[in-house]
Enzyme design. Structure first.
Site, PDB file in Angstrom:
ATOM      1  N   ARG A 173      34.371  12.675  68.542  1.00  0.00           N
ATOM      2  CA  ARG A 173      33.969  13.111  69.902  1.00  0.00           C
ATOM      3  C   ARG A 173      32.461  13.124  70.102  1.00  0.00           C
ATOM      4  NH1 ARG A 173      37.746  16.779  68.535  1.00  0.00           N
ATOM      5  NH2 ARG A 173      39.823  16.260  69.293  1.00  0.00           N
ATOM      6  N   LYS A 223      24.972   5.493  79.769  1.00  0.00           N
ATOM      7  CA  LYS A 223      26.256   4.818  80.010  1.00  0.00           C
ATOM      8  C   LYS A 223      26.584   3.938  78.816  1.00  0.00           C
ATOM      9  CE  LYS A 223      26.269   3.948  84.985  1.00  0.00           C
ATOM     10  NZ  LYS A 223      26.474   2.806  85.898  1.00  0.00           N
ATOM     11  N   GLU A 280      15.610  -6.958  86.483  1.00  0.00           N
ATOM     12  CA  GLU A 280      15.779  -5.500  86.603  1.00  0.00           C
ATOM     13  C   GLU A 280      14.417  -4.810  86.767  1.00  0.00           C
ATOM     14  OE1 GLU A 280      18.605  -3.959  87.012  1.00  0.00           O
ATOM     15  OE2 GLU A 280      20.163  -5.161  86.017  1.00  0.00           O
ATOM     16  N   LYS A 326      13.845   4.208  85.850  1.00  0.00           N
ATOM     17  CA  LYS A 326      15.229   4.548  85.517  1.00  0.00           C
ATOM     18  C   LYS A 326      15.319   5.994  85.033  1.00  0.00           C
ATOM     19  CE  LYS A 326      19.596   3.290  83.682  1.00  0.00           C
ATOM     20  NZ  LYS A 326      20.504   2.329  83.096  1.00  0.00           N
ATOM     21  N   GLU A 349      27.340   8.623  88.125  1.00  0.00           N
ATOM     22  CA  GLU A 349      27.215   7.623  89.188  1.00  0.00           C
ATOM     23  C   GLU A 349      27.418   8.263  90.560  1.00  0.00           C
ATOM     24  OE1 GLU A 349      26.669   3.673  90.342  1.00  0.00           O
ATOM     25  OE2 GLU A 349      27.071   4.223  88.269  1.00  0.00           O
ATOM     26  N   ARG A 391      21.355   7.975  91.818  1.00  0.00           N
ATOM     27  CA  ARG A 391      21.572   6.919  90.828  1.00  0.00           C
ATOM     28  C   ARG A 391      21.983   5.610  91.504  1.00  0.00           C
ATOM     29  NH1 ARG A 391      23.191   7.275  84.571  1.00  0.00           N
ATOM     30  NH2 ARG A 391      23.218   5.056  84.222  1.00  0.00           N
ATOM     31  N   ASN A 402      21.526   0.348  91.949  1.00  0.00           N
ATOM     32  CA  ASN A 402      22.425  -0.769  92.274  1.00  0.00           C
ATOM     33  C   ASN A 402      21.810  -1.739  93.273  1.00  0.00           C
ATOM     34  OD1 ASN A 402      24.466   0.048  90.584  1.00  0.00           O
ATOM     35  ND2 ASN A 402      25.420   1.338  92.140  1.00  0.00           N
ATOM     36  N   HIS A 443      22.904  -5.326  93.417  1.00  0.00           N
ATOM     37  CA  HIS A 443      24.072  -5.451  92.545  1.00  0.00           C
ATOM     38  C   HIS A 443      25.378  -5.682  93.303  1.00  0.00           C
ATOM     39  CE1 HIS A 443      21.294  -4.341  89.461  1.00  0.00           C
ATOM     40  NE2 HIS A 443      22.226  -4.224  88.535  1.00  0.00           N
ATOM     41  N   HIS A 451      27.106  -8.577  91.550  1.00  0.00           N
ATOM     42  CA  HIS A 451      28.363  -8.481  90.799  1.00  0.00           C
ATOM     43  C   HIS A 451      29.379  -9.494  91.299  1.00  0.00           C
ATOM     44  CE1 HIS A 451      27.467  -4.069  89.521  1.00  0.00           C
ATOM     45  NE2 HIS A 451      27.172  -4.909  88.557  1.00  0.00           N
ATOM     46  N   HIS A 495      23.373 -11.785  84.160  1.00  0.00           N
ATOM     47  CA  HIS A 495      23.364 -10.665  85.098  1.00  0.00           C
ATOM     48  C   HIS A 495      22.101 -10.668  85.981  1.00  0.00           C
ATOM     49  CE1 HIS A 495      24.004  -6.626  86.595  1.00  0.00           C
ATOM     50  NE2 HIS A 495      22.826  -6.256  86.133  1.00  0.00           N
TER      51      HIS A 495
HETATM   52  N1  LIG Z   1      24.834   0.833  79.843  1.00  0.00           N
HETATM   53  C1  LIG Z   1      24.138   0.453  80.880  1.00  0.00           C
HETATM   54  O1  LIG Z   1      23.616   1.264  81.657  1.00  0.00           O
HETATM   55  C2  LIG Z   1      23.932  -1.002  81.114  1.00  0.00           C
HETATM   56  C3  LIG Z   1      23.010  -1.431  82.062  1.00  0.00           C
HETATM   57  C4  LIG Z   1      22.792  -2.792  82.231  1.00  0.00           C
HETATM   58  C5  LIG Z   1      23.504  -3.701  81.440  1.00  0.00           C
HETATM   59  N2  LIG Z   1      24.399  -3.248  80.531  1.00  0.00           N
HETATM   60  C6  LIG Z   1      25.151  -4.207  79.682  1.00  0.00           C
HETATM   61  O2  LIG Z   1      24.214  -4.960  78.927  1.00  0.00           O
HETATM   62  C7  LIG Z   1      24.826  -6.204  78.587  1.00  0.00           C
HETATM   63  C8  LIG Z   1      23.806  -7.316  78.793  1.00  0.00           C
HETATM   64  O3  LIG Z   1      22.695  -7.072  77.976  1.00  0.00           O
HETATM   65  P1  LIG Z   1      21.723  -8.250  77.496  1.00  0.00           P
HETATM   66  O4  LIG Z   1      21.300  -9.035  78.665  1.00  0.00           O
HETATM   67  O5  LIG Z   1      20.716  -7.623  76.635  1.00  0.00           O
HETATM   68  O6  LIG Z   1      22.717  -9.221  76.730  1.00  0.00           O
HETATM   69  P2  LIG Z   1      23.194  -9.424  75.230  1.00  0.00           P
HETATM   70  O7  LIG Z   1      23.267  -8.183  74.459  1.00  0.00           O
HETATM   71  O8  LIG Z   1      24.437 -10.226  75.350  1.00  0.00           O
HETATM   72  O9  LIG Z   1      22.027 -10.322  74.626  1.00  0.00           O
HETATM   73  C9  LIG Z   1      21.787 -11.580  75.189  1.00  0.00           C
HETATM   74  C10 LIG Z   1      21.628 -12.641  74.101  1.00  0.00           C
HETATM   75  O10 LIG Z   1      20.333 -12.554  73.532  1.00  0.00           O
HETATM   76  C11 LIG Z   1      20.411 -12.509  72.110  1.00  0.00           C
HETATM   77  N3  LIG Z   1      19.280 -11.725  71.667  1.00  0.00           N
HETATM   78  C12 LIG Z   1      19.118 -10.388  71.820  1.00  0.00           C
HETATM   79  N4  LIG Z   1      17.907 -10.017  71.424  1.00  0.00           N
HETATM   80  C13 LIG Z   1      17.279 -11.135  70.994  1.00  0.00           C
HETATM   81  C14 LIG Z   1      15.981 -11.382  70.477  1.00  0.00           C
HETATM   82  N5  LIG Z   1      15.079 -10.409  70.350  1.00  0.00           N
HETATM   83  N6  LIG Z   1      15.665 -12.653  70.146  1.00  0.00           N
HETATM   84  C15 LIG Z   1      16.558 -13.667  70.301  1.00  0.00           C
HETATM   85  N7  LIG Z   1      17.800 -13.475  70.809  1.00  0.00           N
HETATM   86  C16 LIG Z   1      18.152 -12.218  71.149  1.00  0.00           C
HETATM   87  C17 LIG Z   1      21.746 -11.896  71.842  1.00  0.00           C
HETATM   88  O11 LIG Z   1      22.173 -12.208  70.533  1.00  0.00           O
HETATM   89  C18 LIG Z   1      22.596 -12.520  72.947  1.00  0.00           C
HETATM   90  O12 LIG Z   1      23.043 -13.799  72.593  1.00  0.00           O
HETATM   91  C19 LIG Z   1      26.060  -6.346  79.442  1.00  0.00           C
HETATM   92  O13 LIG Z   1      27.192  -6.143  78.639  1.00  0.00           O
HETATM   93  C20 LIG Z   1      25.927  -5.228  80.458  1.00  0.00           C
HETATM   94  O14 LIG Z   1      27.176  -4.727  80.902  1.00  0.00           O
HETATM   95  C21 LIG Z   1      24.615  -1.940  80.352  1.00  0.00           C
HETATM   96 ZN   LIG Z   2      21.837  -4.482  86.496  1.00  0.00          ZN
END
Ligand SMILES: NC(=O)c1ccc[n+]([C@@H]2O[C@H](COP(=O)([O-])OP(=O)(O)OC[C@H]3O[C@@H](n4cnc5c(N)ncnc54)[C@H](O)[C@@H]3O)[C@@H](O)[C@H]2O)c1
Ligand SMILES: [Zn+2]
Length: 359
Positions: A124, A146, A188, A226, A236, A240, A244, A247, A251, A263
């Site tokens: 938990r 999140k 972003e 943020k 949400e 907050r 979006n 978005h 989306h 994204h």
């Molecule tokens: N929790 C939240 O509030 C929140 C907010 C926005 C996005 N997200 C989530 O984040 C995810 C997207 O994140 P992302 O864009 O970082 O994508 P990702 O984690 O898929 O990384 C993108 C790619 O870059 C590569 N990579 C990462 N760091 C690297 C580095 N330093 N050098 C070379 N390659 C590297 C990874 O291996 C991957 O192939 C989605 O799943 C989305 O839903 C969550």
């Molecule tokens: Zn976003």
């Protein structure tokens, strides 16, 4: 303390606690401090591309008196699966992880979402420290609490609010990031600029190279935006929602493209759309709409989408969880740094705004 380091305190945790986002270069020495006292075992969760870094982090933690285990997970979105989470639970079980042990996530937002979710659910809730390695993860995914995974039915459908114990944004880690990922993450940052911090926009006006030269200040400013928002309201609702911006249509584009678009690319078009919508509604000057286009295209981000896709996008927006019933809600601007809500715009206005972002 490390020189040249900025610490941003984030609140909004249900129990009133806070955590720090540390931004700077060569920060790995900060990790044990962020994890806090009493941690014995640490699972370092990482994709294959981050193996070398994760191994170095594990070695450093071991030197600081921890017992670390490396947990390699699939790259990118493939990590956010129930089967991967189950594999990690199993690893934590086999390694005897207790309430006082911790998880460290090393990777992009997919890795921090997965590792955060596993930390939220193991016994938990155990501590998690994020070491984001993409711009997007530094300014968005790793901050705010999140966490979640995907199911066959959609993205982020299973999750939990689980604020990290700390976030380490080591800017040197961005050196290897492919340019497309870099630019997409900057979308972003552009968003943070338009909704709350005009100084960000000035730094982004010179395109990708200028942005890279000022990446430290940009990450700090975007994280502050943020942090300010989520500190007021972790869940949400309310303020907050301004995060979006761009978005609602973004989306819908991601869905129409079966998530093959990044994204940030999708929300880039979404922000121009929201700006056009606000202008048509008489809320925003044409010059600010144009500023969206010039900054985003200067970073190599798309500002238009297929003209023949309006019906698909409209239906996708209507089923998006962010809209209530059949009434669409958009975050729009009444000026730079002045976000507001636009609820239930009429169909003709929505379609007119889309024509302006259609290829
Ligand atoms: N929790 C939240 O509030 C929140 C907010 C926005 C996005 N997200 C989530 O984040 C995810 C997207 O994140 P992302 O864009 O970082 O994508 P990702 O984690 O898929 O990384 C993108 C790619 O870059 C590569 N990579 C990462 N760091 C690297 C580095 N330093 N050098 C070379 N390659 C590297 C990874 O291996 C991957 O192939 C989605 O799943 C989305 O839903 C969550
Ligand atoms: Zn976003």
């Amino acid at each position: 303390m490390t020189a040249g380091v900025t610490r941003i305190t984030v609140g909004g945790n249900p129990d009133g606690s806070t955590y720090d986002v540390v931004v700077g270069a060569d920060l790995m020495g900060e990790l044990p401090g962020l994890l806090g006292p009493g941690v014995l075992r640490v699972a370092v969760v990482h994709p294959a591309s981050m193996r070398r870094l994760a191994t170095a982090i594990a070695a450093r933690l071991d030197t600081a008196g921890c017992r670390s285990v490396l947990a390699e997970v699939p790259d990118g979105e493939a990590a956010k699966a129930a089967s991967v989470a189950a594999g990690l639970w199993s690893l934590l079980g086999r390694s005897g992880f207790t309430r006082s042990d911790a998880v460290v996530a090393v990777g992009g937002g997919a890795t921090t979402d997965l590792a955060g979710f596993v930390a939220a659910t193991w016994l938990r809730g155990v501590r998690v420290v994020h070491v984001p390695t993409t711009v997007l993860a530094m300014v968005d995914a790793a901050v705010g609490g999140k966490t979640g995974i995907d199911t066959a039915e959609g993205k982020n459908l299973v999750g939990a609010f689980h604020p990290p114990a700390g976030v380490l944004c080591d800017l040197t880690l961005l050196d290897t990031l492919p340019p497309g990922e870099y630019a997409s993450g900057l979308a972003e940052v552009v968003k943070a600029g338009f909704i709350a911090d005009p100084a960000v926009l000035d730094l982004l006006e010179g395109g990708l190279e200028t942005a890279a030269a000022h990446i430290g200040e940009l990450v700090v400013r975007a994280v502050r935006v943020k942090a300010d928002v989520v500190s007021g309201d972790l869940r949400e609702s309310g303020r907050r929602e301004i995060l979006n911006y761009g978005h609602t249509l973004g989306h819908a584009i991601e869905r129409a493209e079966a998530y093959r678009w990044r994204h940030g690319d999708a929300i880039s078009v979404g922000m121009v759309y929201a700006a056009e919508l606000a202008q048509l509604a008489g809320r925003l000057d044409a010059a600010v709409v144009e500023r969206h286009r010039s900054i985003l295209s200067g970073l190599g981000l798309p500002t238009a989408y297929r003209g023949d896709r309006w019906d698909t996008l409209l239906s996708a927006m209507k089923v998006d969880k962010k809209s209530r019933g059949d009434v669409l809600r958009f975050v729009v601007l009444d000026g730079v740094g002045k976000p507001g809500l636009f609820e239930g715009p009429d169909a003709a206005l929505l379609a007119d705004a889309y024509r302006k972002v259609s290829t």
